[in-house]
Design a protein around this motif. Structure first.
Motif, PDB file in Angstrom:
ATOM      1  N   HIS A 108       0.843  -1.057  -0.047  1.00 60.35           N
ATOM      2  CA  HIS A 108       0.016  -0.117  -0.053  1.00 60.35           C
ATOM      3  C   HIS A 108       0.732   1.130   0.142  1.00 60.35           C
ATOM      4  O   HIS A 108       2.004   1.170   0.581  1.00 60.35           O
ATOM      5  CB  HIS A 108      -0.995  -0.102   1.239  1.00 60.35           C
ATOM      6  N   VAL A 109       0.454   2.146  -0.799  1.00 59.92           N
ATOM      7  CA  VAL A 109       1.296   3.454  -0.895  1.00 59.92           C
ATOM      8  C   VAL A 109       0.547   4.655  -0.264  1.00 59.92           C
ATOM      9  O   VAL A 109      -0.865   4.901  -0.658  1.00 59.92           O
ATOM     10  CB  VAL A 109       1.728   3.610  -2.240  1.00 59.92           C
ATOM     11  N   TYR A 110       1.019   5.539   0.449  1.00 58.92           N
ATOM     12  CA  TYR A 110       0.523   6.402   1.095  1.00 58.92           C
ATOM     13  C   TYR A 110       1.191   8.023   0.579  1.00 58.92           C
ATOM     14  O   TYR A 110       2.578   7.872   0.624  1.00 58.92           O
ATOM     15  CB  TYR A 110       0.633   6.574   2.431  1.00 58.92           C
ATOM     16  N   GLU A 111       0.651   9.006   0.237  1.00 59.27           N
ATOM     17  CA  GLU A 111       1.204  10.312   0.010  1.00 59.27           C
ATOM     18  C   GLU A 111       0.827  11.031   1.495  1.00 59.27           C
ATOM     19  O   GLU A 111      -0.384  11.086   2.004  1.00 59.27           O
ATOM     20  CB  GLU A 111       0.647  10.897  -1.036  1.00 59.27           C
ATOM     21  N   MET A 112       1.760  11.650   2.117  1.00 60.86           N
ATOM     22  CA  MET A 112       1.587  12.297   3.373  1.00 60.86           C
ATOM     23  C   MET A 112       1.919  13.604   3.387  1.00 60.86           C
ATOM     24  O   MET A 112       3.223  14.177   3.792  1.00 60.86           O
ATOM     25  CB  MET A 112       2.101  11.130   4.533  1.00 60.86           C
ATOM     26  N   PRO A 113       1.193  14.730   2.778  1.00 64.35           N
ATOM     27  CA  PRO A 113       1.674  16.011   2.948  1.00 64.35           C
ATOM     28  C   PRO A 113       1.745  16.402   4.627  1.00 64.35           C
ATOM     29  O   PRO A 113       0.995  16.237   5.342  1.00 64.35           O
ATOM     30  CB  PRO A 113       0.557  16.923   2.327  1.00 64.35           C
ATOM     31  N   THR A 114       2.796  17.073   4.883  1.00 61.81           N
ATOM     32  CA  THR A 114       3.126  17.212   6.402  1.00 61.81           C
ATOM     33  C   THR A 114       3.293  18.604   6.449  1.00 61.81           C
ATOM     34  O   THR A 114       4.180  19.142   5.962  1.00 61.81           O
ATOM     35  CB  THR A 114       4.528  16.412   6.766  1.00 61.81           C
ATOM     36  N   ARG A 140      -7.346  10.002  -3.368  1.00 66.39           N
ATOM     37  CA  ARG A 140      -7.730  10.817  -2.179  1.00 66.39           C
ATOM     38  C   ARG A 140      -7.672   9.978  -1.116  1.00 66.39           C
ATOM     39  O   ARG A 140      -7.431  10.450   0.104  1.00 66.39           O
ATOM     40  CB  ARG A 140      -9.359  11.328  -2.479  1.00 66.39           C
ATOM     41  N   GLU A 141      -8.095   8.672  -1.174  1.00 72.60           N
ATOM     42  CA  GLU A 141      -8.118   7.620   0.022  1.00 72.60           C
ATOM     43  C   GLU A 141      -6.755   7.673   0.787  1.00 72.60           C
ATOM     44  O   GLU A 141      -6.357   7.482   1.962  1.00 72.60           O
ATOM     45  CB  GLU A 141      -8.726   6.529  -0.124  1.00 72.60           C
ATOM     46  N   ALA A 142      -5.717   7.417  -0.157  1.00 71.30           N
ATOM     47  CA  ALA A 142      -4.376   7.239   0.025  1.00 71.30           C
ATOM     48  C   ALA A 142      -3.603   8.543   0.250  1.00 71.30           C
ATOM     49  O   ALA A 142      -2.115   8.404   0.828  1.00 71.30           O
ATOM     50  CB  ALA A 142      -3.880   6.494  -1.048  1.00 71.30           C
ATOM     51  N   THR A 143      -4.178   9.611   0.259  1.00 71.91           N
ATOM     52  CA  THR A 143      -3.333  10.948   0.473  1.00 71.91           C
ATOM     53  C   THR A 143      -3.882  11.217   1.932  1.00 71.91           C
ATOM     54  O   THR A 143      -4.984  11.771   1.822  1.00 71.91           O
ATOM     55  CB  THR A 143      -3.699  12.063  -0.382  1.00 71.91           C
ATOM     56  N   ALA A 144      -2.981  11.290   2.999  1.00 74.18           N
ATOM     57  CA  ALA A 144      -3.464  11.727   4.168  1.00 74.18           C
ATOM     58  C   ALA A 144      -2.554  12.892   4.705  1.00 74.18           C
ATOM     59  O   ALA A 144      -1.247  12.870   4.756  1.00 74.18           O
ATOM     60  CB  ALA A 144      -3.240  10.510   5.121  1.00 74.18           C
ATOM     61  N   THR A 145      -3.350  14.027   5.271  1.00 80.71           N
ATOM     62  CA  THR A 145      -2.511  15.220   5.625  1.00 80.71           C
ATOM     63  C   THR A 145      -2.180  15.254   7.028  1.00 80.71           C
ATOM     64  O   THR A 145      -3.008  14.518   7.882  1.00 80.71           O
ATOM     65  CB  THR A 145      -3.269  16.433   5.356  1.00 80.71           C
TER      66      THR A 145
END
Length: 204
Positions: A108-114, A140-145
């Motif tokens: 599973h791949v996540y993008e995490m804007p921090t 959108r589901e895999a992008t978590a801020t």
């Protein structure tokens, strides 16, 4: 007085220079054998695996999650970005990761804007703006801020700069097994692939 020399106990002569040199060299050799990583101070800590720190996030579908507890995969890749323009670098990773996901079950791949916790008051506006620019629901589901105190987070993961993105391969239990940075390059892709495949779940 007889037998009293500067630098030595009363009545005892200091060893000759050559003997002192040999003794020091033998002591150094013994220490090196006993503590192989002496030149690297605190080696036990530097050699221990890093753990992904506990982070409260919200994906762009509005779901609250806690990483690493809510990682969905046996193997997870997390792309951490700190600045809006770094999305270009993130996008260099996604095609290769999508291809890798077809070959490695459980990836599973996540993008995490921090961002800093100070911007938390604007979360709805920031998240809403990002969500409008992403048509794919799965993305959108895999992008978590994350709106957090960045200092402890960066220290836990060994992040030394916010001027580039950072990629992490993470087990479900939070153990970090690989850390890359910057736009994807051929050598990074090879190392990433090896790290992911090393954690590939065994075939039933």
């Amino acid at each position: 007085r007889p037998g009293l020399r500067p630098g030595g106990p009363r009545g005892v002569s200091p060893p000759p220079p050559r003997m002192r040199t040999v003794t020091v060299l033998r002591l150094a050799a013994a220490l090196q054998m006993a503590i192989p990583c002496l030149p690297r101070l605190m080696c036990a800590q530097s050699d221990s695996p890093r753990l992904f720190p506990k982070v409260e996030v919200r994906n762009l579908e509005g779901r609250d999650l806690v990483f690493p507890n809510d990682f969905a995969g046996e193997v997870n890749v997390v792309l951490v970005a700190f600045q809006r323009e770094q999305q270009r670098d993130v996008d260099t990773w996604t095609p290769a990761l999508a291809d890798l996901g077809k070959r490695v079950n459980g990836l599973h791949v996540y993008e995490m804007p921090t961002l800093s916790r100070a911007y938390r008051f604007a979360r709805r506006m920031i998240d809403g703006g990002m969500a409008k620019g992403i048509k794919d629901r799965q993305v959108r589901e895999a992008t978590a801020t994350a709106f957090i105190d960045k200092g402890p987070f960066k220290k836990a993961l060994g992040i030394d700069s916010e001027d580039t993105i950072h990629a992490f391969v993470v087990r479900r239990d939070g153990t970090v097994t690989w850390h890359g940075r910057g736009p994807l390059a051929p050598q990074s892709l090879a190392a990433l692939t090896a790290a992911v495949e090393a954690l590939r779940p065994a075939a039933p």
